[in-house]
Write a protein that holds these residues in place. Sequence first.
Motif, PDB file in Angstrom:
ATOM      1  N   ARG A 186      -7.715   4.745  -2.068  1.00  0.00           N
ATOM      2  CA  ARG A 186      -8.634   4.273  -1.404  1.00  0.00           C
ATOM      3  C   ARG A 186      -9.768   4.790  -1.043  1.00  0.00           C
ATOM      4  O   ARG A 186     -10.479   3.072  -0.355  1.00  0.00           O
ATOM      5  CB  ARG A 186      -7.424   3.969  -0.313  1.00  0.00           C
ATOM      6  CG  ARG A 186      -6.215   2.715  -0.387  1.00  0.00           C
ATOM      7  CD  ARG A 186      -5.996   2.311   0.426  1.00  0.00           C
ATOM      8  NE  ARG A 186      -4.868   3.190   1.229  1.00  0.00           N
ATOM      9  CZ  ARG A 186      -4.566   2.789   2.545  1.00  0.00           C
ATOM     10  NH1 ARG A 186      -4.817   1.421   3.255  1.00  0.00           N
ATOM     11  NH2 ARG A 186      -4.207   3.929   3.402  1.00  0.00           N
TER      12      ARG A 186
ATOM     13  N   ARG B 271       0.587   4.269  -6.891  1.00  0.00           N
ATOM     14  CA  ARG B 271       0.834   4.066  -5.658  1.00  0.00           C
ATOM     15  C   ARG B 271       2.825   4.034  -6.335  1.00  0.00           C
ATOM     16  O   ARG B 271       3.719   5.684  -5.173  1.00  0.00           O
ATOM     17  CB  ARG B 271       1.252   2.879  -5.206  1.00  0.00           C
ATOM     18  CG  ARG B 271      -0.235   2.952  -4.549  1.00  0.00           C
ATOM     19  CD  ARG B 271      -0.271   1.792  -4.177  1.00  0.00           C
ATOM     20  NE  ARG B 271      -0.652   0.472  -4.445  1.00  0.00           N
ATOM     21  CZ  ARG B 271      -1.544  -0.670  -4.391  1.00  0.00           C
ATOM     22  NH1 ARG B 271      -2.376  -0.269  -4.031  1.00  0.00           N
ATOM     23  NH2 ARG B 271      -0.781  -1.867  -4.667  1.00  0.00           N
TER      24      ARG B 271
ATOM     25  N   ASP C 197      -3.469   8.949  -1.366  1.00  0.00           N
ATOM     26  CA  ASP C 197      -2.979   7.341  -0.986  1.00  0.00           C
ATOM     27  C   ASP C 197      -5.316   7.663  -0.209  1.00  0.00           C
ATOM     28  O   ASP C 197      -5.737   7.002  -0.995  1.00  0.00           O
ATOM     29  CB  ASP C 197      -2.867   7.354   0.598  1.00  0.00           C
ATOM     30  CG  ASP C 197      -2.945   5.629   1.033  1.00  0.00           C
ATOM     31  OD1 ASP C 197      -3.138   5.072  -0.026  1.00  0.00           O
ATOM     32  OD2 ASP C 197      -2.387   5.113   2.456  1.00  0.00           O
TER      33      ASP C 197
ATOM     34  N   GLY D  68       1.133  -1.154   0.163  1.00  0.00           N
ATOM     35  CA  GLY D  68       0.328  -0.548   0.058  1.00  0.00           C
ATOM     36  C   GLY D  68       0.560   1.138   0.160  1.00  0.00           C
ATOM     37  O   GLY D  68       2.153   1.400   0.458  1.00  0.00           O
ATOM     38  N   LEU D  69       0.292   2.315  -0.353  1.00  0.00           N
ATOM     39  CA  LEU D  69       1.428   3.494  -0.683  1.00  0.00           C
ATOM     40  C   LEU D  69       1.453   3.831   0.860  1.00  0.00           C
ATOM     41  O   LEU D  69       2.662   4.088   1.283  1.00  0.00           O
ATOM     42  CB  LEU D  69       0.238   4.047  -1.491  1.00  0.00           C
ATOM     43  CG  LEU D  69       1.148   6.286  -1.126  1.00  0.00           C
ATOM     44  CD1 LEU D  69       2.415   5.442  -2.397  1.00  0.00           C
ATOM     45  CD2 LEU D  69      -0.014   6.934  -1.971  1.00  0.00           C
ATOM     46  N   SER D  70       0.879   4.165   1.686  1.00  0.00           N
ATOM     47  CA  SER D  70       0.806   4.540   3.252  1.00  0.00           C
ATOM     48  C   SER D  70       2.293   4.226   3.394  1.00  0.00           C
ATOM     49  O   SER D  70       2.953   4.267   4.664  1.00  0.00           O
ATOM     50  CB  SER D  70       0.507   4.596   4.275  1.00  0.00           C
ATOM     51  OG  SER D  70      -0.767   3.845   4.694  1.00  0.00           O
TER      52      SER D  70
END
Length: 713
Positions: free
Chosen positions: A644, A623, A640, A589-591
């Motif tokens: 999402r 991403r 993000d 995931g991006l974070s």
Amino acid sequence: MKKDVYIPYLLDSIPTYDTVFRVTTNSPLLTPIESLKGVGKETANQLARLQLTTVNDMLEFWPREYEDRRNLPTIQAISKTEAIVTLKARIESLSTKQAGNKTHILKAKLADQTGEIEAVWFNQSFLKKVLKPGLTVIVSGKLEWNKFSQGMQLSVQSTDVCYPNQESPSEKIMPIYPLTQGLYQKKIRQVSQNCLSQFNKWIQDPLPEAFRTRFNLISRQEMIENIHFPNDEARFKNAKYRAIFEDLFWFQLPYFIRKTKKQNHLGTGALRTDGPLIKAYLEHLPYVLTNAQKRVINDIKEDAQGRTPMNRLIQGDVGSGKTDVAMVALLMAIESGKKGVLLAPTEILAEQHMIKCQERLAPLGIKTVLLKGKMKAKEKKETLEAIQSEGPLVIVGTHAIIEGPVKIVNLGLVIIDEQHRFGVMQRMKLQKKGDFPHSLFMTATPIPRTLLLACYGDLDQSVIDEMPPGRTPPRTYFGKEDKWDKVMAFCQNQIANTHQVYIVYPLVEESEKIDLRSAVDGWERLQIRFPDIKVGILHGKMKSEEKQDVMSKFRKNEIQILVATTVIEVGVDVPNANTMVIRHAERFGLSQLHQLRGRIGRGPGSCFCFLVADPKTETSNRRIKALLNSSDGFKIAEEDLQIRGPGEMLGTQQAGEIQLKVADLDRDQSVLKEVQKAIQMLLASDPNLTHPDHQAIAIECQTHNRITESVIN
Ligand code: ADP
Ligand code: MG
């Protein structure tokens, strides 16, 4: 709906049950759906598959869409942009077909005075006997392009026949319910209509009339009616408003009850904020605090000197130096003769905090204990004894602190590091370990504005908006798998220059065997590739001592390459490591990627991040692009959120606690504000909801299914 569930600490007194709850155990709304006229065994089974077993379930089962049957369009005028098209037309001709042995297809040519259109029914074979050429029908469904006939066709989802000498079907706004195999719109509409006409008089309203008038809310009864069968636009709008309002109301009420209690409670008392320990700590630091760190510490001082408990959120990007801020806050508790807790989401991070405490607090004569899930019996006993003694103490630990049965004696302050990894309810639970202790929550993951208001509205905020001096943002590169050798050569070079390297593999869940295998394989291959370099591995399946051992060697540069899964995602701080390689980066995931990259760039000098990936989807490309374009946590968090949506941003823990039925935290900001105003007014006059008019609210709040059982014990 969960019943008989209450949260002991939310309210002082729990109203008795046999009063006005909208679904008391003997309410007619609990009539089994099966006993209704027109609901046979088969329909009942189908409804049960949708979790509909009582009248109340049906009333609470809301349409996902509507079809507007007023002013139906002519065939010529139908709009191809509508999601659902409804038509009234005559059947000109009919044919049936079997496609394979599963799909039954019924086709018809429909006509009105303006034109003709093809209609198709999939798997609705029972209509074979009902539909006849010459009959007029009202059908609704989706317009689709038919490859074979090269024309538009209507894929019909609901069908009503207008028989010549009978009352014609309703031409109002009709509900479209989610369905299940074998169940048709027409049937479920009948059931729903039945439930409404027979039982609506039993629908109770938990919100008292005065409250409804004040906040422009229609009654619950009217809302339910108009949600299912809207009478007209205006009433539908009011129904929707009340539904959204109520949704947010139950979601927000516990926060505000808690907040009000806190405000009315003096709590643990003021802390000493200017003692010699803090001074000594700062003097021994090998660097001076940044202005941002100083400013945030001042915010904390002001709070901690107050009589009401501090409740503050500290946001600061990865590497901005939150740990020192936490240490100084802990010293305020110690200096006041109290205990301070520092909670971390992973054991590795807790261990790291423990080491820091031993390095920097032990020389000042301060004792620290570590509490985690698995501990030797003797160690655990000693730790628990220390926690239950009177004296000052720093307690570092994992969620084991929350789960454990112990109250913490003389607790002055709790700090949650990487707070986004915890649920809101866990946050409340930790605070319950003492007598309203001062509380700090730290995070590198900026909270989107929409969620701030809803989930963090009860917190004050400080931001560390400055990095320690001498930091350069990481240089980030992206390459496909075929660049692996190049990347490895680069790493070798960095190690020759006395630096260290992380290589991270994805591991979706700690139990994923294949993923784990690829990390272990990678580790084995690297050992062969670099015989002169020490390569270590770290993953969640390893024993506690093994993990500790590897981390400690990496910290001392006895290991130069650390192959790891996401166990190192948050908090890990080894400034000498300046290179991060993320393999299969498309799977993170991006974070998560941002957090991982945050493991480097924690000391002076350049640092490098390599995303080795083969992104196939648009989102994974987005991403990676976001990461290449920015190293600013706020910008990345915004992107993000775009990718999402807010629900998922909260992480599994917190998302589970927000189960909104109709409200949308982004779209309904203005309703949310109104709800918060309403709740504040309500609690200002009746903080414990003991007034007879508010009993139903109190009970509903305790029982509401939104509050998961896990927090109830
Ligand atoms: P985070 O905000 O991600 O928790 P840390 O508290 O782990 O960041 O700090 C990151 C690194 O920066 C640590 O190695 C820490 O010792 C160092 N550091 C913190 N504050 C300063 C400062 N004011 N000047 C220089 N280095 C600092
Ligand atoms: Mg940290």
